[in-house]
Write a protein that holds these residues in place. Sequence first.
Motif, short mmCIF file in Angstrom:
data_model
loop_
_atom_site.label_atom_id
_atom_site.label_comp_id
_atom_site.label_asym_id
_atom_site.label_seq_id
_atom_site.Cartn_x
_atom_site.Cartn_y
_atom_site.Cartn_z
N GLN A 26 0.80 -1.22 0.00
CA GLN A 26 0.00 0.00 0.00
C GLN A 26 0.83 1.28 0.00
OE1 GLN A 26 -2.64 -1.85 3.25
NE2 GLN A 26 -4.07 -0.48 2.22
N ASN A 175 -1.44 -10.54 8.43
CA ASN A 175 -2.56 -9.63 8.60
C ASN A 175 -3.84 -10.27 8.08
OD1 ASN A 175 -3.62 -6.83 9.12
ND2 ASN A 175 -4.16 -7.04 6.97
N GLU A 176 -4.81 -10.43 8.97
CA GLU A 176 -6.19 -10.78 8.58
C GLU A 176 -6.31 -11.94 7.61
OE1 GLU A 176 -8.06 -7.23 7.13
OE2 GLU A 176 -7.73 -6.14 8.99
N THR A 179 -9.61 -12.12 5.82
CA THR A 179 -9.82 -11.19 4.71
C THR A 179 -9.20 -11.72 3.42
OG1 THR A 179 -9.96 -9.27 6.16
CG2 THR A 179 -9.40 -8.87 3.86
N GLU A 183 -11.74 -12.79 0.50
CA GLU A 183 -11.80 -11.85 -0.63
C GLU A 183 -11.02 -12.35 -1.85
OE1 GLU A 183 -13.70 -9.18 -0.56
OE2 GLU A 183 -14.21 -9.30 1.56
N ASP A 190 -12.23 -9.55 -5.88
CA ASP A 190 -11.56 -8.31 -6.26
C ASP A 190 -10.30 -8.10 -5.42
OD1 ASP A 190 -12.84 -7.58 -3.92
OD2 ASP A 190 -14.37 -6.40 -4.94
N PHE A 191 -9.86 -9.16 -4.76
CA PHE A 191 -8.56 -9.17 -4.10
C PHE A 191 -7.71 -10.24 -4.78
CE2 PHE A 191 -8.69 -7.36 0.47
CZ PHE A 191 -9.56 -6.35 0.12
N ASP A 234 -9.17 -9.54 11.60
CA ASP A 234 -10.19 -8.51 11.44
C ASP A 234 -11.45 -8.98 12.11
OD1 ASP A 234 -10.55 -10.45 9.28
OD2 ASP A 234 -12.17 -9.13 8.63
N ASP A 303 -8.06 -5.96 14.37
CA ASP A 303 -8.24 -4.87 13.41
C ASP A 303 -9.73 -4.56 13.41
OD1 ASP A 303 -5.58 -5.24 12.91
OD2 ASP A 303 -5.80 -5.79 10.81
N TYR A 305 -13.05 -2.51 12.63
CA TYR A 305 -13.74 -1.55 11.77
C TYR A 305 -15.25 -1.55 12.03
CZ TYR A 305 -9.26 -0.84 9.51
OH TYR A 305 -7.94 -0.53 9.28
N TRP A 348 -18.10 -0.82 3.14
CA TRP A 348 -18.15 -1.86 4.17
C TRP A 348 -17.89 -1.32 5.57
CZ3 TRP A 348 -13.56 -1.67 6.66
CH2 TRP A 348 -12.49 -1.08 5.95
N TRP A 434 -6.56 -0.63 -1.70
CA TRP A 434 -7.08 -1.83 -2.34
C TRP A 434 -8.15 -1.51 -3.38
CZ3 TRP A 434 -3.25 -4.80 -1.17
CH2 TRP A 434 -2.70 -4.78 0.09
N THR A 435 -9.36 -2.03 -3.21
CA THR A 435 -10.38 -1.86 -4.26
C THR A 435 -10.78 -0.40 -4.47
OG1 THR A 435 -12.09 -2.26 -2.62
CG2 THR A 435 -11.36 -4.14 -3.89
#
Length: 488
Positions: A26, A175-176, A179, A183, A190-191, A234, A303, A305, A348, A434-435
């Motif tokens: 990222q 990480n996650e 996810t 995804e 889309d990942f 997450d 994580d 959200y 999301w 990301w997306t």
Amino acid sequence: ASQQLYLDGETLPPDFVYGCATSAYQIEGAWNVDGKSPSIWDHFLHNKTTNDVTYGATGDVANDFYHKYPEDLPLFRNALGVGTYDFTISWTRIMPAGRGPLNDKGLQFYKNVIDTSNKLRMSNICTLYHWDLPQSLQDEYGGWLDRKIVDDFRGYARAVFKALGNKCSHWVTMNEPRTFCTEGFSSEPDFAPGVIGTYKERFTCMHHALLAHAAAVDEFRLGGYKGKIGIKVDGGVSLPLNPASAADQAAAARAMDFEVGWDVAPLYTGDYPPSLIASGVPMKFTAAEKQLLKGSVDFIGLDFYTSQWVTASKHCKPSSGSYPECTETYQQNPSTLIDIGRPTASDWNFDAPHSTIYGGIKYLAEHYNATNIMISETGMGVLNETNFPLEQILEDVDRIAWYRGVLTAMKQALADQLPLVGFIPWSCIDNFEWTDGYNVRFGLINVEYDGAGKGSQKRNPKLSGAFSAFLPFPRLDQRGVSGAYLRG
Ligand code: GBH
């Protein structure tokens, strides 16, 4: 009193961690520089023909952190006031073939990041994997879908620990997992790796990810390294829509199992939650694997959200969910999940952290006897069209409101003796989201670039960055712990 915003610095645990986080793909850019090979995210975005969810953006340049870290790290320290910089290592920068020899130039970059952080009196949380698998391993055997990934991840972890093991106060294996497994292998992925899958692929990926995590922790402990090791998962909380309804209570409990428990339960109990096993998980852990998994975290990163209300439903959409059957078990049916809070720029992500983050900490502590819980990511994205005036973007009062809610929840958790040991806003700085490409920004510092990641690359701290600098957390220099994990 629990509604007061400010945590009392004196009542915080003395080694409480306050940092900010980023991830390699990222921010780094330099996707093919100094011997780095392509990761699945490089490959996925370079070869994407349909479903242009990132608005054509890639991480090829991103923040160019690979070259700009000498100016960014002082900003994190001085403009945000963090005592810890939490970053992730790109597997293909450090080990371009996926296994085998390390790439000296890639390794040197991470040594420089750590040394520069330490000179600025920041410690480091270092993550082995934030979704950027070597494309070579994807091509060779399908990446996370093959058991071989567990050995390759172990080898990668061993080499990284050998090179950097004592330089980070905390290590995160990955990480996650939920996810990247749900995804990356969804019905319309889309990942990366963008492989169309059913619940079978998603479960297989998770199974191998959990085993890879346990293998990396095994390496860390065998090596006798000094820091702590954990994972980031997450998860928000799932609450019964009608608290008086037994059916809704059961549906919410199942949702917790299938979302948080799917990766958390194995870390504490050695196996999946009973409700997953009863619903027919396609893969099982051996006795030896269970032993390796159980207790495989010194700390757990949440994580945080979005959270949901859950109501029992008979509707079933098996192709879109992660779940093997529909009638008896919890399903990821949109009609049964209602996001809690105000909408944000990410479709999301909903803004209600104060009402639910406390519940997430409490759930981990009570349900799994988790100790050393860290809020390892939390934050909100704000829309950043290129024609928005900069002054408006920098005055990010909504983001401050989000963090204010988090602080209130943390104050309450600490007052109730819940084992909260750290807080890491996502993210230090705007980055490739990301997306959403560069259109949605999570940073405490703004970057001037356009939807394709190009532009002046000028950095501008936001109002939330100043808010961060004034938070009453113990900073590394106040704790006086410049030694231990920082010289290795
Ligand atoms: C974090 O995940 C990531 O760790 C971090 O890299 C990221 O920048 C940050 O969130 C903000 O997004 O694309 O509609 O299918 C948070 C959990 C789970 C949220 C996957 C987005 C995908 C929604 N994420 N989810 S969608």
